[in-house]
Design a protein around this motif. Sequence first.
Motif, short mmCIF file in Angstrom:
data_model
loop_
_atom_site.label_atom_id
_atom_site.label_comp_id
_atom_site.label_asym_id
_atom_site.label_seq_id
_atom_site.Cartn_x
_atom_site.Cartn_y
_atom_site.Cartn_z
N PRO A 28 0.47 -1.31 0.03
CA PRO A 28 -0.15 -0.25 -0.32
C PRO A 28 0.93 1.11 0.42
CG PRO A 28 -0.99 -1.47 2.22
CD PRO A 28 0.86 -2.39 1.31
N PHE A 29 1.99 1.41 0.74
CA PHE A 29 2.97 2.51 0.48
C PHE A 29 2.81 2.64 -0.61
CE2 PHE A 29 2.82 1.05 4.86
CZ PHE A 29 3.02 1.88 5.45
N VAL A 30 4.10 1.71 -1.29
CA VAL A 30 4.59 1.69 -2.67
C VAL A 30 3.25 1.84 -3.78
CG1 VAL A 30 5.78 0.36 -4.43
CG2 VAL A 30 5.83 -0.24 -2.37
N GLY A 31 2.15 2.00 -3.20
CA GLY A 31 0.72 2.27 -4.49
C GLY A 31 0.95 3.73 -4.16
N LEU A 32 0.64 4.05 -2.32
CA LEU A 32 -0.10 5.84 -2.05
C LEU A 32 1.28 6.54 -2.77
CD1 LEU A 32 -1.50 7.40 -1.23
CD2 LEU A 32 0.06 7.00 1.27
N VAL A 49 -11.87 17.80 -14.16
CA VAL A 49 -12.18 16.48 -14.12
C VAL A 49 -11.41 15.45 -13.62
CG1 VAL A 49 -13.00 14.23 -15.83
CG2 VAL A 49 -13.96 16.78 -15.49
N LEU A 50 -9.87 15.95 -14.21
CA LEU A 50 -8.44 14.88 -14.40
C LEU A 50 -8.09 14.58 -13.03
CD1 LEU A 50 -6.70 15.81 -16.93
CD2 LEU A 50 -7.68 13.62 -16.23
N LEU A 51 -9.11 16.39 -12.07
CA LEU A 51 -8.87 16.50 -10.46
C LEU A 51 -9.32 15.10 -10.08
CD1 LEU A 51 -6.95 20.15 -9.87
CD2 LEU A 51 -5.72 17.66 -10.07
N LEU A 52 -10.40 15.14 -9.82
CA LEU A 52 -11.69 14.74 -9.74
C LEU A 52 -11.26 13.45 -9.23
CD1 LEU A 52 -15.03 17.11 -9.82
CD2 LEU A 52 -13.64 16.35 -8.14
N THR A 53 -11.01 13.39 -10.49
CA THR A 53 -11.06 11.19 -10.79
C THR A 53 -9.15 10.74 -9.96
OG1 THR A 53 -9.19 12.40 -12.85
CG2 THR A 53 -12.02 11.27 -12.82
N TRP A 54 -8.18 11.71 -10.26
CA TRP A 54 -7.56 12.15 -9.15
C TRP A 54 -8.12 11.75 -7.97
CZ3 TRP A 54 -4.91 14.36 -4.67
CH2 TRP A 54 -3.68 13.89 -4.61
N LEU A 55 -8.52 12.73 -7.04
CA LEU A 55 -9.35 12.30 -6.42
C LEU A 55 -9.53 11.33 -5.73
CD1 LEU A 55 -9.24 13.92 -2.84
CD2 LEU A 55 -11.43 14.83 -4.60
N ALA A 56 -10.31 10.82 -6.31
CA ALA A 56 -11.19 9.01 -6.57
C ALA A 56 -10.45 8.56 -6.06
CB ALA A 56 -11.97 9.10 -7.70
N MET A 57 -9.65 8.00 -6.79
CA MET A 57 -7.97 7.11 -6.43
C MET A 57 -7.74 7.30 -5.14
SD MET A 57 -6.98 7.06 -10.59
CE MET A 57 -7.29 8.84 -11.16
N LEU A 58 -7.31 8.46 -5.10
CA LEU A 58 -6.62 8.88 -3.48
C LEU A 58 -7.29 7.91 -2.69
CD1 LEU A 58 -4.78 9.77 -2.37
CD2 LEU A 58 -5.53 11.79 -1.45
N LEU A 69 -9.81 5.97 -3.32
CA LEU A 69 -9.71 4.27 -3.09
C LEU A 69 -8.22 3.85 -2.54
CD1 LEU A 69 -10.86 2.26 -4.42
CD2 LEU A 69 -9.71 2.09 -6.30
N CYS A 70 -7.23 4.03 -2.60
CA CYS A 70 -6.09 3.79 -2.12
C CYS A 70 -6.13 3.89 -0.47
CB CYS A 70 -5.18 4.72 -2.37
SG CYS A 70 -4.35 4.87 -3.89
N PHE A 71 -6.62 5.10 0.01
CA PHE A 71 -7.09 4.52 1.54
C PHE A 71 -8.24 3.08 1.76
CE2 PHE A 71 -5.30 8.93 1.39
CZ PHE A 71 -4.23 8.50 1.69
N VAL A 72 -8.67 3.62 0.96
CA VAL A 72 -10.04 2.47 1.26
C VAL A 72 -9.58 1.25 0.82
CG1 VAL A 72 -12.38 1.40 0.58
CG2 VAL A 72 -12.50 3.44 0.63
N ARG A 117 -2.38 -5.28 -2.46
CA ARG A 117 -1.52 -5.11 -3.50
C ARG A 117 -2.69 -4.40 -4.92
NH1 ARG A 117 2.53 -9.00 -3.77
NH2 ARG A 117 2.15 -10.34 -1.69
N ARG A 118 -3.79 -4.61 -4.25
CA ARG A 118 -4.47 -3.54 -5.33
C ARG A 118 -4.16 -1.56 -5.78
NH1 ARG A 118 -11.25 -5.91 -4.54
NH2 ARG A 118 -10.13 -7.96 -5.63
N VAL A 119 -3.62 -1.20 -4.16
CA VAL A 119 -3.29 -0.43 -4.56
C VAL A 119 -2.21 0.58 -5.63
CG1 VAL A 119 -2.65 2.02 -2.47
CG2 VAL A 119 -4.22 -0.27 -1.75
N VAL A 120 -1.36 -1.08 -5.30
CA VAL A 120 -0.63 -0.28 -6.14
C VAL A 120 -1.48 -0.22 -8.10
CG1 VAL A 120 1.74 -1.54 -6.91
CG2 VAL A 120 1.17 -1.67 -5.03
N VAL A 121 -2.44 -1.45 -8.25
CA VAL A 121 -2.88 -1.39 -9.47
C VAL A 121 -3.09 0.00 -10.00
CG1 VAL A 121 -4.52 -2.47 -10.38
CG2 VAL A 121 -3.20 -3.90 -9.67
N VAL A 122 -3.89 1.01 -8.44
CA VAL A 122 -4.44 2.07 -8.78
C VAL A 122 -3.59 3.13 -9.00
CG1 VAL A 122 -5.70 3.71 -7.22
CG2 VAL A 122 -6.57 1.67 -6.86
N GLY A 123 -2.63 2.81 -8.14
CA GLY A 123 -1.17 3.47 -8.76
C GLY A 123 -0.75 3.90 -10.26
#
Length: 103
Positions: free
Chosen positions: A26-30, A54-63, A65-68, A75-81
């Motif tokens: 998760p640290f790598v993904g974050l 729109v891009l910043l909102l999608t980035w915020l959603a990915m951030l 998702l990382c914490f969720v 390992r999914r957090v790395v995929v999100v990254g």
Amino acid sequence: MVLSRRRRVRRVVIDPATGRTISPWPFVGLVLVVSSFFLYAASGLLAPAWAVVVLLLTWLAMLVLCFVWWTPHPRRVVVVGVVSFVWWFVAITAGGVLLDWTA
């Protein structure tokens, strides 16, 4: 030989509060998601203001998702990254080609 008797030590970090092992993924993904923020923030040089929002909102959603997914799916957090970088590239390229964004 003496060296053949050395035992291997697993480098596992254990949380003293819960007794669970701490995964590094998760640290790598974050780190990947946070480092992609600079691309999203600098998109104003390539895209119109509404697209940057729109891009910043999608980035915020990915951030978020990382914490969720931090504990249940580390390992999914790395995929999100990785997806954060790929999504930025695809969005900027598609906007430039299809919507004729010019700098």
